[in-house]
Motif scaffolding. Structure first.
Motif, short mmCIF file in Angstrom:
data_model
loop_
_atom_site.label_atom_id
_atom_site.label_comp_id
_atom_site.label_asym_id
_atom_site.label_seq_id
_atom_site.Cartn_x
_atom_site.Cartn_y
_atom_site.Cartn_z
N TRP A 34 0.84 -1.19 0.00
CA TRP A 34 0.00 0.00 0.00
C TRP A 34 0.88 1.24 0.00
CZ3 TRP A 34 0.09 3.55 4.00
CH2 TRP A 34 0.73 3.14 5.17
N GLU A 35 0.31 2.33 -0.46
CA GLU A 35 1.01 3.61 -0.50
C GLU A 35 0.01 4.74 -0.40
OE1 GLU A 35 3.50 6.20 -0.06
OE2 GLU A 35 4.58 4.42 -0.75
N LEU A 36 0.38 5.78 0.31
CA LEU A 36 -0.45 6.97 0.49
C LEU A 36 0.36 8.16 -0.01
CD1 LEU A 36 -3.05 8.19 1.81
CD2 LEU A 36 -1.67 8.49 3.87
N GLN A 37 -0.23 8.94 -0.91
CA GLN A 37 0.44 10.12 -1.46
C GLN A 37 -0.59 11.22 -1.68
OE1 GLN A 37 2.66 9.10 -5.00
NE2 GLN A 37 3.95 7.63 -3.92
N PRO A 38 -0.14 12.47 -1.72
CA PRO A 38 -1.08 13.59 -1.87
C PRO A 38 -1.70 13.72 -3.26
CG PRO A 38 1.17 14.41 -1.80
CD PRO A 38 1.23 12.92 -1.51
N GLU A 39 -1.13 13.03 -4.27
CA GLU A 39 -1.66 13.12 -5.63
C GLU A 39 -1.85 11.74 -6.23
OE1 GLU A 39 1.50 15.53 -7.29
OE2 GLU A 39 0.13 17.24 -7.34
N LEU A 40 -2.83 11.63 -7.12
CA LEU A 40 -3.09 10.38 -7.82
C LEU A 40 -2.25 10.35 -9.08
CD1 LEU A 40 -4.62 7.73 -8.07
CD2 LEU A 40 -6.47 8.98 -9.19
N LYS A 41 -1.11 9.71 -8.98
CA LYS A 41 -0.20 9.56 -10.12
C LYS A 41 0.20 8.09 -10.20
CE LYS A 41 1.71 14.20 -10.06
NZ LYS A 41 2.92 15.01 -9.98
N ALA A 42 0.80 7.71 -11.33
CA ALA A 42 1.20 6.32 -11.53
C ALA A 42 2.15 5.83 -10.45
CB ALA A 42 1.84 6.15 -12.90
N GLY A 43 3.00 6.71 -9.93
CA GLY A 43 3.95 6.33 -8.90
C GLY A 43 3.29 5.83 -7.63
N LEU A 44 2.10 6.29 -7.34
CA LEU A 44 1.35 5.85 -6.16
C LEU A 44 1.11 4.34 -6.22
CD1 LEU A 44 -0.60 6.53 -3.67
CD2 LEU A 44 -2.38 6.61 -5.41
N CYS A 45 0.51 3.90 -7.30
CA CYS A 45 0.20 2.47 -7.45
C CYS A 45 1.46 1.65 -7.65
CB CYS A 45 -0.76 2.27 -8.61
SG CYS A 45 -2.34 3.08 -8.32
N LEU A 46 2.45 2.21 -8.32
CA LEU A 46 3.71 1.51 -8.52
C LEU A 46 4.41 1.27 -7.19
CD1 LEU A 46 5.56 0.28 -10.63
CD2 LEU A 46 6.68 2.52 -10.85
N SER A 47 4.37 2.23 -6.29
CA SER A 47 4.97 2.05 -4.95
C SER A 47 4.27 0.93 -4.18
CB SER A 47 4.90 3.35 -4.15
OG SER A 47 5.74 4.32 -4.71
N ALA A 48 2.94 0.87 -4.27
CA ALA A 48 2.20 -0.21 -3.61
C ALA A 48 2.57 -1.56 -4.21
CB ALA A 48 0.69 0.05 -3.73
N LEU A 49 2.69 -1.61 -5.53
CA LEU A 49 3.08 -2.85 -6.20
C LEU A 49 4.49 -3.28 -5.79
CD1 LEU A 49 2.65 -5.11 -8.29
CD2 LEU A 49 3.43 -3.49 -10.05
N GLU A 50 5.41 -2.34 -5.77
CA GLU A 50 6.79 -2.67 -5.40
C GLU A 50 6.87 -3.18 -3.96
OE1 GLU A 50 8.67 0.99 -6.51
OE2 GLU A 50 9.03 0.29 -8.57
N GLN A 51 6.10 -2.60 -3.06
CA GLN A 51 6.06 -3.09 -1.69
C GLN A 51 5.53 -4.53 -1.65
OE1 GLN A 51 3.05 -1.98 1.49
NE2 GLN A 51 4.82 -0.73 2.12
N ALA A 52 4.48 -4.78 -2.40
CA ALA A 52 3.92 -6.14 -2.45
C ALA A 52 4.95 -7.12 -3.00
CB ALA A 52 2.65 -6.16 -3.31
N LEU A 53 5.69 -6.72 -4.01
CA LEU A 53 6.70 -7.61 -4.59
C LEU A 53 7.85 -7.87 -3.63
CD1 LEU A 53 6.74 -6.16 -8.21
CD2 LEU A 53 5.88 -8.41 -7.49
N ARG A 54 8.18 -6.91 -2.78
CA ARG A 54 9.22 -7.14 -1.76
C ARG A 54 8.73 -8.10 -0.68
NH1 ARG A 54 9.80 -1.55 -2.44
NH2 ARG A 54 8.63 -1.13 -0.52
N ARG A 55 7.44 -8.10 -0.42
CA ARG A 55 6.88 -8.93 0.65
C ARG A 55 6.54 -10.36 0.21
NH1 ARG A 55 2.57 -5.07 3.86
NH2 ARG A 55 4.15 -3.82 4.93
N ARG A 56 6.41 -10.58 -1.09
CA ARG A 56 5.97 -11.89 -1.58
C ARG A 56 6.90 -12.42 -2.65
NH1 ARG A 56 0.73 -13.56 0.37
NH2 ARG A 56 0.61 -12.22 2.17
N GLN A 57 7.07 -13.73 -2.65
CA GLN A 57 7.74 -14.38 -3.76
C GLN A 57 6.68 -14.64 -4.81
OE1 GLN A 57 9.65 -17.90 -2.28
NE2 GLN A 57 11.39 -16.76 -1.48
N VAL A 58 6.96 -14.21 -6.02
CA VAL A 58 5.98 -14.30 -7.09
C VAL A 58 6.35 -15.41 -8.05
CG1 VAL A 58 4.96 -13.04 -9.02
CG2 VAL A 58 5.50 -11.84 -6.90
#
Length: 146
Positions: free
Chosen positions: A16-40
Motif C-alpha cells: 500500500w502507499e499513500l500520497q497527496p496526488e493520484l499519479k502512476a507512482g502511487l500504485c507503482l509504490s504499492a506494487l513494489e512493496q507487495a513484490l518485496r513482501r511476496r515471492q511471485v
C-alpha cells in the motif's frame, strides 16, 4: 490518495502507499512493496480496476518483468473488483470516517496501524473461517509444508 494491493486468497493487504496526488507512482509504490513482501511465481494474476495509473508503461513493465499477468475490471462493473471494494469500505468505515487527519503524516501513521495491525492481524473474515488474514496464511503455510 491511497493505493493498496490485496492477496485474493488470504485477504491480506500486501502492499500500500499513500500520497497527496493520484499519479502512476502511487500504485507503482504499492506494487513494489507487495513484490518485496511476496515471492511471485510466473503467471500470477494481478487484477485492478481500469484506472489510468494501472495502464502506465512503468506499471505494465513492472508486471511483465515479474511475469505477472494483468487483468482489469470491465468498465462500470464494480463486482469484478469486489474484494478490493470490500476492503475500501472496511477501511473507510472502521478507520477513515472515525478520524480527522491533520496532516498526511498522521493519516499515513493511522492508516498504517489499521492495515498492518488491525486489518491484517486481527480483523476476522467470514471467507477465511472467521480468522484474520495473517492467521489464515500461517495455517496455510503449515498445511503446505506437510
Amino acid at each position: 490518495f491511497l493505493a493498496a494491493i490485496l492477496d485474493a486468497c488470504s485477504r491480506r493487504v500486501i502492499g500500500w502507499e499513500l500520497q497527496p496526488e493520484l499519479k502512476a507512482g502511487l500504485c507503482l509504490s504499492a506494487l513494489e512493496q507487495a513484490l518485496r513482501r511476496r515471492q511471485v511465481r510466473p503467471g500470477l494474476l494481478h487484477h485492478s480496476d481500469q484506472g489510468v495509473q494501472y495502464c502506465s508503461q512503468e506499471y505494465v513493465r513492472t508486471l511483465a518483468r515479474h511475469q505477472i499477468r494483468g487483468s482489469m475490471s470491465r468498465r462500470g462493473n464494480p463486482y469484478d473488483n469486489a474484494l478490493m471494494e470490500r476492503f475500501w469500505k472496511t477501511l473507510k468505515y472502521e478507520q477513515v470516517y472515525r478520524e480527522e487527519y491533520r496532516s498526511l503524516e498522521q493519516a499515513r501513521s493511522n492508516i498504517s496501524q489499521f492495515i498492518e495491525r488491525i486489518y491484517n492481524e486481527r480483523r476476522l473474515h467470514s471467507a477465511l473461517g472467521y480468522r484474520p488474514p495473517a492467521e489464515f496464511e500461517a495455517a496455510a503455510a503449515v498445511g503446505n509444508s506437510e
